[in-house]
Design a protein around this motif. Structure first.
Motif, PDB file in Angstrom:
ATOM      1  N   TYR A 108       0.811  -1.220   0.000  1.00 23.60           N
ATOM      2  CA  TYR A 108       0.000   0.000   0.000  1.00 23.60           C
ATOM      3  C   TYR A 108       0.842   1.268   0.000  1.00 23.60           C
ATOM      4  N   GLU A 109       2.015   1.216  -0.595  1.00 23.78           N
ATOM      5  CA  GLU A 109       2.927   2.359  -0.583  1.00 23.78           C
ATOM      6  C   GLU A 109       2.312   3.588  -1.254  1.00 23.78           C
ATOM      7  N   ARG A 110       1.694   3.398  -2.399  1.00 23.10           N
ATOM      8  CA  ARG A 110       1.109   4.532  -3.130  1.00 23.10           C
ATOM      9  C   ARG A 110      -0.041   5.159  -2.331  1.00 23.10           C
ATOM     10  N   LYS A 111      -0.907   4.325  -1.738  1.00 21.59           N
ATOM     11  CA  LYS A 111      -2.017   4.856  -0.938  1.00 21.59           C
ATOM     12  C   LYS A 111      -1.488   5.612   0.273  1.00 21.59           C
ATOM     13  N   LEU A 112      -0.435   5.077   0.882  1.00 25.05           N
ATOM     14  CA  LEU A 112       0.148   5.755   2.038  1.00 25.05           C
ATOM     15  C   LEU A 112       0.755   7.097   1.632  1.00 25.05           C
TER      16      LEU A 112
END
Length: 156
Positions: A108-112
């Motif tokens: 979930y790097e992009r969402k974070l």
């Protein structure tokens, strides 16, 4: 028999050294968390999660490390299998939690990143209306020497 006793004593001192090192690291993390909680004002940057500050996280992590290290020390001193097994289980749980967190952060790097950028953008909008937010952004700009979140055009 003498060789076994010497190996047992060596293993005992090695466990005590490791557990004492963990205890010391836990104390340092706890102390640094308390210092950040008292002297740091970056926590006001995220108004969505006001209690999720670096100081609070370090205090929680330092406390957990100290408790786990204490179990290890007491288990080594008393040679109590129950305490040592509790120590092992807690270390295993911590390891599994770290691996799970690393995987979730990777997935979930992009969402974070989007969530953090949105929170910081919201914080920048409060720059002129909230004194604590203004102080936090001024401190960050002093340390990082930047303007805005991604570009200087983000600054309002």
């Amino acid at each position: 028999s003498e060789n076994m006793r010497r190996q047992s004593r060596t293993m005992f001192y090695f466990r005590m050294f490791c557990d004492s090192s963990f205890q010391f690291c836990g104390c340092c993390i706890l102390g640094f968390g308390i210092y950040l909680l008292i002297h740091n004002n970056f926590g006001v940057l995220f108004h969505n999660l006001p209690s999720l500050t670096l100081g609070n996280v370090l205090i929680i992590v330092g406390s957990i490390i100290m408790v786990v290290a204490f179990l290890g020390c007491m288990g080594s001193i008393k040679e109590n299998k129950c305490l040592l097994m509790s120590f092992f289980v807690l270390l295993l749980i911590i390891l599994l939690a770290e691996v799970t967190l690393a995987i979730l952060l990777f997935v979930y790097e992009r969402k974070l990143n989007d969530y953090v950028a949105e929170g910081l953008t919201d914080s920048i909008k409060r720059y002129h209306s909230d004194n604590s937010t203004k102080a936090a952004w001024d401190s960050i700009q002093t340390y990082v020497s930047t303007r805005g979140i991604l570009l200087s055009s983000a600054w309002i």
